[in-house]
Design an enzyme around this catalytic site. Structure first.
Site, PDB file in Angstrom:
ATOM      1  N   SER A 190       6.437   6.335   3.426  1.00 34.08           N
ATOM      2  CA  SER A 190       7.647   6.856   4.060  1.00 34.08           C
ATOM      3  C   SER A 190       8.249   7.861   3.082  1.00 34.08           C
ATOM      4  CB  SER A 190       8.648   5.741   4.351  1.00 34.08           C
ATOM      5  OG  SER A 190       9.799   6.268   4.970  1.00 34.08           O
TER       6      SER A 190
ATOM      7  N   TYR B 269       6.110   9.184  12.524  1.00 36.21           N
ATOM      8  CA  TYR B 269       7.462   8.922  13.009  1.00 36.21           C
ATOM      9  C   TYR B 269       8.493   9.564  12.088  1.00 36.21           C
ATOM     10  CZ  TYR B 269       7.940   5.297   9.372  1.00 36.21           C
ATOM     11  OH  TYR B 269       7.997   4.634   8.171  1.00 36.21           O
TER      12      TYR B 269
END
Length: 919
Positions: free
Chosen positions: A803, A891
């Site tokens: 991330s 995402y």
């Protein structure tokens, strides 16, 4: 009408790149261009050419290209070929019109107007009536049969030329005009007679001579050449640069210059000028929208100097021109397949089209119009999605005034740009900027705005004017910026010199609070309470599409969002740290949590426990603190997993710098010193001060935090992992579907990750053995250091997901301390153009973005199934979302309120790239 069927279009239907590759050509006749040449001819020139080729009544003229402007700005001189090309096109224009520029007995007059690729209303220069002089003004009077018209046109030329070309203070001309009206005891300039205007011309020429140090030029070609140069230079005026930064328009495009034969709307009651929209730019509703002003030139309408009549009134004033205009508007909207903004002039009953462009519209109008055009078969859903954007959706989510509140209405104007704005009344841009920088919310109140007010318009919450309509400068610029605006509130007497506004018997002084409603045009005294937007209520499931205006807007938003969700590839998660935020994010469409910041769980009464943990100098004390924290952490995660049941929840282990959990060293030092001076020293404070000194860091953001903290304080990360695992087991035992992911922060080397991963896997195995429940907990890391990005191939060996923490990555790549630099020098960097936008707002593609792109490629080379996301606030920034789509992330994660924006932009990114593949 089908597009580009005219033979003129066929022979010139080239792309912008085709035109730039051709032989050097700096001037194009209106018959030579088309709307695809905006890079070269600017928006105005390209659209004038398009209308000419459609057979619409456009006054003949020609366009000087943006390339000529860029050459001039680079060297300070026009291209050597330009003068000859202009002369050739001017000769052709004179032959077509049957008269020469500025000839004494029957002068050809032209306008010189700017026209950049992107609309910049009022930001650059325009000069009308070029060619008038002391000799030709009498010829114009004789030819037109109207002395007043001729002298009015001449005074307008001197006024505009003096201000824009010769750099004379425009207030001097305005004051002289006001004095002339006062002497005549009239209110509007149309009541001045020819003799009055002739005297005003004399006064204007004296002002020019005094202020500019030279006479107003009498040679018509000199007038035109100086005006062309002035338009080039206006590209780099402060107001133009400020507007470009605000609208993110590139600074290297340059402006075209349009030379157009003059047609006159100030020839009497059978003449006039106006601005029309094919749909209402404020609401999107279909109908007759615009402003018209009899006996006026075009600048009078947008300047708001005189209040206009509604465009619908033109049907009674001049039905023939009205009917022709309605037909042309239908032709243009069908041709452009969008809302068109049109400028026109009627000269003694003859309609002329002076400009068209795809019109600026409010956020609500953008969504309504996009769906209307789909229903009419003009565009498809993919194109409708491209007609709106995340910034507009964010505007629609702002609050509105409470209709049930007790209010004191001051007046009502024209609803020019919607929204609910509350602030202190200010009457000039300087005060608006000054007060805004001090944290005050302000409403800028003016009789009418002009381009010099741009700074204040940006700084204020909303704009209120007593003059002008939906096409005035204030309205057009406010809509473009998404600012609330009410125009033409005639009952308001605005006195900028005394810094007050009078309405009936009520006086509003500077600093008094007012509220303006850009959706209704109403103006209120005092602060009116606000309520949530219907669009927010829709996202929260409290409103559905129906028949009334709010429901109609919600219906349009629903349709476009549904399509965006169908086509997008990027999933959208939320940054949420508790069950309440998680549930709201889920209502807003979140597909999981991309960032749960566990440090936010240790605020309040838990802070003391963490403080004891960090300061513990013995294993027993540390283990006791961890034992107290474990059940609290577990309860947090149980609630979070329940709220996000069935969706992934990425939990970041404790990350913050130590100083966030320790007492402030200065305050503690003062407390200890004061106690010692009173001979009342506290042993606990003394021990605490020694410990804080031992752990104190000069730069805590680059100190003992993240994975480093987990490695230095035994048991900290394993306690958190145990809490996550036990919470997941409890939810599974309750027939839930927890999908936890554990994220290790601030990793710089794979060895750090391997150590923490090994400890975490051991804890998870222990929980599985104890509970008898199999857990699938993904282990990954946050990429927020340049070294992590550069060694992503190695780190991916020990990580199941990345991330990207782009907030910290931006800090470490740039060497910025965000808390310091934004307040200290970012404003200067933005003003100087070093930044087009803060790199913390929109991702720096060339620096930070390159690291992200390279890390994606390297990580997936090691682990092809590596899951990739981003959890900085860039995840909700429209432009950044497109970048993350392009580089292949799975995402984005952002704050709950920005989730709809990210969903929309993810759909636009997918739709746009799919369209590019087919083109």
């Amino acid at each position: 009408m089908s597009e580009n069927k005219d033979p003129h279009v066929a022979q010139s239907d080239a792309s912008d790149s085709d035109a730039s590759d051709a032989a050097v050509k700096f001037v194009y006749d209106f018959t030579e261009g088309n709307r695809n040449l905006k890079d070269l001819l600017g928006g105005k020139g390209a659209n004038l050419a398009e209308m000419t080729n459609l057979g619409l009544p456009v006054p003949p003229g020609f366009t000087i290209t943006t390339e000529a402007c860029k050459t001039y700005l680079a060297s300070g001189e026009e291209p050597v070929e330009l003068r000859d090309e202009v002369s050739a096109h001017l000769d052709a224009l004179e032959k077509e019109m049957g008269k020469k520029l500025g000839q004494a007995n029957d002068p050809l007059l032209v306008s010189v107007r700017s026209g950049a690729k992107f609309s910049m209303p009022g930001m650059m220069d325009t000069v009308l009536n070029i060619g008038l002089s002391d000799k030709s003004v009498t010829g114009l009077a004789k030819q037109s049969g109207d002395d007043r018209f001729a002298w009015d046109s001449y005074r307008r030329l001197i006024q505009m030329f003096g201000k824009t070309v010769m750099d004379v203070d425009g207030e001097l001309f305005e004051d002289a005009l006001e004095a002339a009206k006062a002497a005549k005891k009239v209110v509007v300039d149309t009541d001045l007679e020819a003799a009055d205007l002739k005297k005003l011309v004399t006064k204007f020429k004296k002002i020019v001579k005094t202020e500019a140090g030279r006479d107003f030029p009498q040679d018509p070609r000199e007038q035109m050449d100086l005006a062309i140069r002035s338009v080039f230079e206006s590209w780099n005026t402060d107001r133009a640069k400020l507007y470009r930064r605000q609208e993110r328009i590139p600074g290297d495009l340059g402006t075209a210059v349009n030379i157009c034969s003059m047609v006159f709307g100030n020839l009497g009651p059978d003449s006039g000028t106006g601005v029309a929209f094919t749909r209402d730019p404020a609401s999107g509703h279909q109908g007759v929208y615009g402003d018209y002003l009899t006996n006026a030139q075009g600048e009078d309408v947008v300047a708001g100097i005189r209040n206009t009549v509604a465009l619908a009134d033109l049907e009674q004033i001049d039905k023939k021109s009205y009917d022709q205009l309605m037909q042309i508007m239908e032709t243009l909207e069908t041709h452009y397949k969008d809302l068109c903004d049109i400028e026109f002039t009627i000269e003694r009953g003859q309609l002329w089209m002076l400009q068209t462009r795809v019109g600026k519209r409010t956020a609500g109008a953008a969504f309504r119009i996009a769906t209307q055009l789909v229903d009419q078969g003009l565009i498809d859903e993919a194109e409708a999605l491209q007609r709106v954007n995340g910034a507009q959706l964010a505007q629609l989510m702002f609050p509105r005034f409470d209709e049930d509140a007790k209010v004191e209405q001051l007046g009502r104007g024209i609803a020019a740009s919607p929204g609910a704005a509350v602030g202190k009344a200010v009457f000039d841009s300087y005060t608006a900027i000054k007060w805004s920088r001090s944290g005050e919310k302000v409403i800028l109140i003016r009789r009418e705005t002009n381009p010099d007010d741009l700074d204040g318009m940006i700084a204020c919450e909303g704009i209120l004017t007593s003059r002008g309509g939906k096409t005035s400068h204030a309205a057009v610029v406010a809509r473009g910026m998404g600012k609330t605006c009410v125009c033409g509130a005639e009952d308001l007497e605005v006195d900028t010199k005394r810094r007050r506004m009078t309405v009936g018997g009520t006086v509003v002084e500077e600093g008094d609070v007012v509220s303006i409603d850009g959706s209704t045009g109403k103006v209120y005294l005092g602060e009116v309470p606000v309520v949530p937007s219907p669009v927010v209520e829709y996202f929260e499931g409290r409103m559905h599409a129906g028949a009334d205006d709010a429901d109609e807007l919600v219906g349009a938003v629903h349709r476009i969002m549904a399509y965006a969700d169908r086509v997008r590839r990027l999933r959208v998660r939320a940054n949420a740290d508790n069950a309440e935020d998680a549930l709201r994010a889920r209502r807003f469409g979140a597909q999981g949590i991309g960032l749960c910041r566990t440090e936010h769980m240790f605020l309040g009464e838990r802070r003391e426990m963490v403080e004891r943990l960090i300061l513990a100098d013995a294993d027993e004390a540390r283990e006791e603190a961890l034992k107290e924290l474990l059940p609290l952490q577990k309860r947090d995660f149980v609630e979070l997993f329940e709220a996000m049941d069935g969706l992934p929840v990425t939990v970041r282990l404790l990350d913050p710098p130590l100083h966030e959990f320790l007492p402030d060293i200065t305050e503690l030092s003062v407390r200890v010193a004061l106690a010692e001076s009173r001979k009342d020293a506290n042993e606990n404070d003394l021990r605490l001060l020694q410990a804080v000194h031992r752990l104190h860091e000069q730069n805590p953001m680059l100190g003992l935090r993240g994975v480093r903290l987990g490695l230095v304080i035994p048991g900290l990360f394993t306690m958190q992992v145990r809490a996550i695992a036990e919470a997941a087991a409890e939810r599974k035992n309750a027939k839930g579907d927890p999908r936890a992911e554990i994220m290790i922060p601030l990793v710089g080397t794979v060895q750090e990750l391997e150590i923490v991963r090994e400890e975490a896997e051991q804890v998870i195995a222990e929980v599985e053995a104890t509970t008898g429940i199999t857990l699938k907990l993904a282990l990954g890391t946050m990429i927020e250091l340049p070294r992590a990005a550069l060694t992503a191939d190695q780190i991916a060996e020990a990580a199941e997901f990345f991330s990207f923490g782009t907030n910290d990555l931006t800090q470490t790549v740039w060497g910025f301390s965000r808390d310091d630099v934004e307040a200290s020098f970012f404003t200067a960097y933005l003003e100087k153009g070093i930044f087009g936008v803060s790199p913390f707002e929109t991702i720096d593609k060339d620096g930070v973005g390159k690291l992200v792109k390279d890390a994606v490629k390297a990580g997936r080379a090691t682990r092809p199934d590596l899951k990739l996301g981003v959890c900085g606030e860039h995840g909700g920034d429209p432009e950044s979302v497109h970048f993350f789509h392009e580089v292949g992330l799975d995402y984005v994660s952002c704050s709950p309120f920005r989730i709809p924006v990210a969903r929309l932009e993810a759909g636009r990114a997918a739709s746009d790239s799919a369209g590019s593949d087919h083109r």
